[in-house]
Design a protein around this motif. Structure first.
Motif, short mmCIF file in Angstrom:
data_model
loop_
_atom_site.label_atom_id
_atom_site.label_comp_id
_atom_site.label_asym_id
_atom_site.label_seq_id
_atom_site.Cartn_x
_atom_site.Cartn_y
_atom_site.Cartn_z
N GLY A 31 0.81 -1.20 0.00
CA GLY A 31 0.00 0.00 0.00
C GLY A 31 0.85 1.26 0.00
O GLY A 31 0.33 2.36 -0.17
N GLY A 32 2.15 1.10 0.24
CA GLY A 32 3.05 2.26 0.21
C GLY A 32 2.93 3.12 1.46
O GLY A 32 3.37 4.26 1.46
N GLY A 33 2.32 2.57 2.52
CA GLY A 33 2.11 3.38 3.72
C GLY A 33 3.25 3.30 4.72
O GLY A 33 3.12 3.79 5.83
N GLU A 53 6.67 4.38 6.19
CA GLU A 53 7.53 5.55 6.10
C GLU A 53 8.98 5.14 5.90
O GLU A 53 9.50 4.26 6.59
CB GLU A 53 7.37 6.34 7.41
N GLY A 54 9.64 5.73 4.92
CA GLY A 54 11.05 5.48 4.70
C GLY A 54 11.36 4.14 4.06
O GLY A 54 12.52 3.73 4.01
N PHE A 55 10.32 3.46 3.58
CA PHE A 55 10.54 2.12 3.04
C PHE A 55 11.40 2.17 1.78
O PHE A 55 12.27 1.32 1.58
CB PHE A 55 9.20 1.44 2.74
N ALA A 56 11.14 3.17 0.95
CA ALA A 56 11.83 3.22 -0.35
C ALA A 56 13.35 3.26 -0.17
O ALA A 56 14.08 2.57 -0.88
CB ALA A 56 11.36 4.44 -1.14
N THR A 57 13.81 4.03 0.81
CA THR A 57 15.27 4.13 0.98
C THR A 57 15.82 2.91 1.70
O THR A 57 16.95 2.49 1.44
CB THR A 57 15.63 5.39 1.79
#
Lengths: 505, 484
Positions: free
Chosen positions: A206-208, A210-214
């Motif tokens: 869900g992309g919720g 925080e900071g997951f992308a990095t």
């Protein structure tokens, strides 16, 4: 499905019956024969119950079944969350299938500290099953680490010559690698507030978070390193030959048959399931490492003078196929990878038992010590050939199906990888058949081998099930594949969605 | 000083465990010369055991009457009850392991049990004292008892050395603490923790307060064997009688950690973060590296206890909401596994503590499967393997530190746990994978030791499977502590 229905009770029973057996063993039977019989009964009971899992699985359904989800520890928020899908249910059956055979194969070879041996074996079984059925990351880690101690003790207490070195090496390698996984799990918990695999998966998708992308590339690596050591993937494999050569037969069987699959299962479930983008991004070098593993493992196996070491290196080669298949991201590739896991468990388990039977008679694994064994031990030779052929990948036996699927999946992503991978099949024919020739054909070269007794009844009972399984898996792979397929499909769904987003199809 | 001139009855309840322990301690001392010499060991041990059990009950009773007492010098809250319970239980377990040890070592001295009880008085008082001078007195009561206990193997020179070394360095450290108290008084005008807390929170922090905190920390850091104040530990642990080591590596440490928690968190000590950061990192690293090269199991466990003090201190660098419960949980699980480990060590050591090197442990798995299995559980817990209390202890500490964004400290901690695995494993490898040097089976564990081991194994596994209850209690008491 929160209430524990009959199905989930059976799942829990399968998981914990061996442990309960181990605890009973601590107190009840005293005579060594009783201990053996008791362990056999317990492990058979677990096997029979475990058959319920794949038989009653809703095959058309993708997600997890037989789920049970009970809060266990309030802080941190850990749940006793168990469940299986088409992939894990068969891996559980593989474990319960091999354990009674391990009990049988150790019937005579373990003479000292018998009770401790079977206690460790049964504890190991529970831990292994736990790894495959845990859906809570914490619980998963818990069982993951729990496999370590009994296995290391089995190697260290009952192994051969350099057993202490092998046991400590095995322990440290795996333990240090899994700390990276623990770090990644803790990060996920800190950001999502949950250890639950499904919850985290949804949160990540869900992309919720925080900071997951990095963080994701590091998290991916954290999980991957832990799994890669277990598989073992090429540069991290050096513990395996030592552990195998020194381990007692039952230890080798479970090590090659099930423990290595923990690594590939983990990649399939967690790397692909939680980090689809990173899996895609890293697939290149991982596939190259897998290919190196396939070819390097085979080449090293070719020159081994020690039968057990040869089989150990062949495992590195075969597990390379699994990794290659997983990181092909194709339906066929993943189906094949899962099937190779099961097939390899059966045939390599059987190979180790066969080697162990020879060791009991001659106390050596050196190939040069044998030769012409087909004359004194015809039954043994026939069974050995059958298993060797199944391991090579003869059509209509179990090895063929998986490797074929993996290769056809790989060809779809990269023809070069497919071609290189296919050489592995040829290599495996070379090293196994050459070994077979040196051990069984020609004249009996050592006098002592002329009078070696053939398989007795117990040994035949131990080996026949593996041969039968190899045959059935080769003739009717659909029995397995139609359970694996939907599970693979739901694993792959986010990956294919993402790919179509990227490519714009 | 708001309370009335004479203490109320309920205020005596608030020091009931200490009273009970003192009375039983004195009873041991008085009865010692009156009982027939051949039987006095057992009898006095039984009295002491009874005393510690009575203190446990007193603690439970006391928990019904929380509040301040004796002109706000002591305060009974969930926090103090936790540590009272811990200290008294450890005392009972140590007494159980001492019975057999004293006979085997042929130590005939009744005051041994008395001193253990008096030490426990000091430790209990430390955890409920909220006034720095009382804390100092309690610290001295507990320290002086342990100085003497360390020298109880009078025939062994190494034991006297341990005692003297411990005494000299320990007094030096307490002096530091006292200086710190004096400076703190100068800076804030009070020795009461709650008043100090108000002053320190009200804005301008006097420079003297920094110095006061630093000096107090040096004194307390010595007592918990945190680096760089750890040099005494290996020698003292090697020389002191093993049950005493089990005692002094857990109970006084727990009590001092309670004091540290009060000073660091409740009083809101300035400069806490970097002080703790450096000490924790140093303790973990020096402790683990030191342990790697030890051949004597008692020395190895001494270095391991330095490392564990380091892990524990990590929690002190975290936020109070996560750090206090994590630290409390750690002390409890560390107490269980370490007392247990030393109980096995002291039984196996035999007369004159002959068998204490790693080599001696070879083949123990064959000579005494049960004893080896028990020690294995404690060692696995010390490593931090799941289903043992040690795992959740580390887990809570590190996750509390992560919440406070102390990533660097956590990385140092995790790397250190990996190093730690190696030397604990060496013992397990010795026990199970090496041939025994002597074939003779180890004498079966006597009943007292068995009870002690059963309790500690149970506690270790319980904390590893159902840590929820203890943690929740710890969180609740932490919340209470911070509200005051």
């Amino acid at each position: 499905m929160n209430g524990p229905g009959l199905n989930s009770i059976i799942l829990a029973l399968v998981t914990f019956i061996p442990l309960a057996g181990a605890l009973l063993l601590l107190f009840v039977p005293q005579r060594e024969r009783d201990i053996r019989v008791f362990s056999l009964v317990i492990s058979l009971l677990a096997f029979v119950l475990s058959l319920h899992l794949p038989v009653h699985l809703q095959r058309a359904q993708g997600g997890f079944q037989y789920e049970v989800n009970i809060p266990w520890i309030p802080t941190p928020n850990i749940h006793y969350h168990m469940g299986v899908d088409g992939i894990s249910s068969w891996l559980v059956v593989l474990t319960t299938f091999l354990t009674p055979l391990c009990v049988l194969i150790s019937w005579k070879s373990i003479r000292e500290r018998v009770k401790e041996f079977f206690i460790l074996l049964l504890i190991l079984e529970t831990a292994l099953i736990g790894v495959f059925v845990s859906l809570d990351l914490f619980l998963f880690y818990f069982f993951w680490e729990a496999t370590l101690i009994p296995m290391a003790l089995l190697i260290g207490m009952y192994g051969h010559g350099r057993r202490v070195y092998a046991a400590v090496k095995f322990f440290l390698y795996t333990m240090i690698a899994s700390m990276f996984m623990l770090a990644a799990i803790l990060w996920l918990y800190a950001k999502t507030g949950s250890f639950d695999f499904v919850t985290i998966q949804n949160a990540v998708r869900g992309g919720g978070v925080e900071g997951f992308a990095t963080a994701a590339p590091w998290l991916f690596l954290g999980f991957f390193v832990a799994f890669a050591v277990k598989v073992p993937l090429f540069p991290l494999h050096t513990w395996l030959p030592d552990a195998h050569v020194e381990a007692p037969t039952a230890g080798s069987v479970l090590l090659a048959g099930v423990l290595l699959k923990m690594g590939t299962y983990g990649m399939l479930r967690f790397n692909l399931g939680l980090f689809p983008e990173q899996s895609r991004a890293n697939a290149g070098w991982i596939s190259v490492l897998a290919l190196i593993g396939i070819i390097y493992g085979a080449l090293v196996a070719l020159v081994q003078p020690n039968m057990k070491k040869l089989i150990a290196y062949s495992s590195i080669s075969h597990l390379g196929f699994v990794v290659l298949g997983i990181f092909s991201f194709t339906q066929t590739g993943l189906d094949g990878a899962t099937f190779v896991m099961l097939a390899h468990g059966v045939s390599t388990g059987a190979l180790f038992m066969l080697a162990g039977i020879l060791y009991e008679r001659r106390h050596t694994y050196e190939i040069s010590e044998f030769g012409g064994l087909a004359t004194p031990m015809p039954r043994y030779a026939a069974l050995f050939l059958f298993i060797v052929l199944s391991s090579i990948g003869l059509p209509l036996l179990n090895g063929f199906v998986g490797e074929f699927l993996v290769l056809s999946g790989t060809f779809r992503t990269s023809a070069l990888y497919g071609v290189l991978g296919a050489t592995g099949v040829i290599w495996s024919a070379c090293y196994l058949l050459w070994m077979y020739q040196r051990v069984f054909f020609g004249k009996v070269t050592h006098e002592i081998n002329e009078v070696l007794p053939d398989l007795d009844l117990r040994e035949r009972i131990t080996l026949w099930p593996t041969a039968a399984a190899a045959l059935v898996m080769g003739v009717a792979p659909l029995l397995w594949l139609n359970a694996i397929d939907p599970a693979v499909q739901s694993t792959l769904a986010p990956l294919t969605q993402m790919a179509s987003k990227v490519v714009g199809r | 000083m708001s309370a009335s001139a004479t203490p109320l009855a309920v205020e005596y309840v608030r020091i009931l465990p200490e009273l009970v322990l003192s009375i039983f301690g004195m009873a041991v001392m008085v009865l010692d010369p009156l009982i027939d010499e051949r039987r006095n060991q057992r009898t006095l041990g039984n009295i002491a055991l009874l005393g510690s059990l009575a203190a446990i009950i007193a603690t439970l009773y006391q928990s019904q009457y929380p509040g301040p007492g004796f002109w706000n010098m002591v305060n009974v809250d969930a926090f103090s009850v936790f540590f009272h319970f811990l200290v008294t239980t450890v005392t009972a377990i140590v007494i159980l392991t001492s019975y057999d040890y004293m006979e085997v070592q042929q130590i005939r001295a009744g005051e041994y049990y008395g001193l253990i009880l008096f030490g426990a008085v000091g430790m209990c008082l430390m955890s409920s004292a909220v006034e720095l001078v009382l804390i100092f007195i309690a610290l001295e009561i507990s320290s002086i008892s342990t100085y003497i206990l360390a020298g109880f193997r009078r025939r062994a020179a190494i034991s006297s050395e341990a005692s003297l070394k411990y005494f000299l360095l320990g007094s030096f450290a307490t002096a530091f603490f006292l200086y710190g108290v004096a400076l703190m008084f100068g800076a804030t005008g009070s020795t009461s923790i709650s008043v100090i807390s108000q002053v320190l929170r009200s804005g301008q922090i006097p420079v003297l307060a920094y110095a006061g905190i630093a000096l107090m920390f040096v004194g307390l850091g010595f007592k918990v064997a945190a680096a760089p104040f750890h040099i005494w530990t290996p020698d003292v642990y090697e020389g002191a009688p093993s049950p005493v080591v089990g005692f002094m590596s857990t109970a006084p440490k727990a009590a001092v950690f309670a004091v540290l928690l009060r000073i660091m968190f409740e009083a809101n000590a300035p400069g806490r973060l970097w002080l703790i950061w450096v000490t924790a990192a140093l303790s973990m690293t020096l402790g683990n590296i030191g342990a790697l090269v030890q051949d004597n199991v008692k020395r190895l466990l001494a270095y391991s206890s330095i490392a564990h003090a380091g892990y524990l201190l990590v929690a002190f660098a975290a936020l109070p909401s996560g750090g206090i419960p994590a630290a409390m949980f750690y002390t409890a699980s560390y107490a269980a596994m370490n007392v247990g480990a030393f109980a096995v060590v002291s039984h196996f050591a035999s007369a004159g503590e002959r068998y204490v090197t790693l080599e001696d442990y070879s083949g123990l798995g064959r000579r005494s499967p049960l004893l080896a299995a028990t020690l294995t559980i404690f060692l696995l817990s010390l490593i931090g393997i799941p289903i043992t209390g040690g795992f959740f202890a580390k887990f809570y500490v590190f996750s509390a530190a992560l919440q406070a964004n102390l990533v660097g400290l956590v990385i140092i901690g995790v790397l250190n746990s990996a190093i730690g695995a190696y030397y604990y494993l060496r013992i397990i490898v010795m026990m199970y994978m090496r041939e025994p040097r002597e074939e003779a089976p180890v004498p079966a564990a006597p009943i007292g030791l068995r009870a002690a081991l059963t309790l500690t194994v149970f506690a270790t596994i319980y904390l590893g499977i159902l840590p929820g209850g203890v943690l929740e209690y710890a969180s609740r008491s932490a919340a209470e502590l911070m509200r005051q």
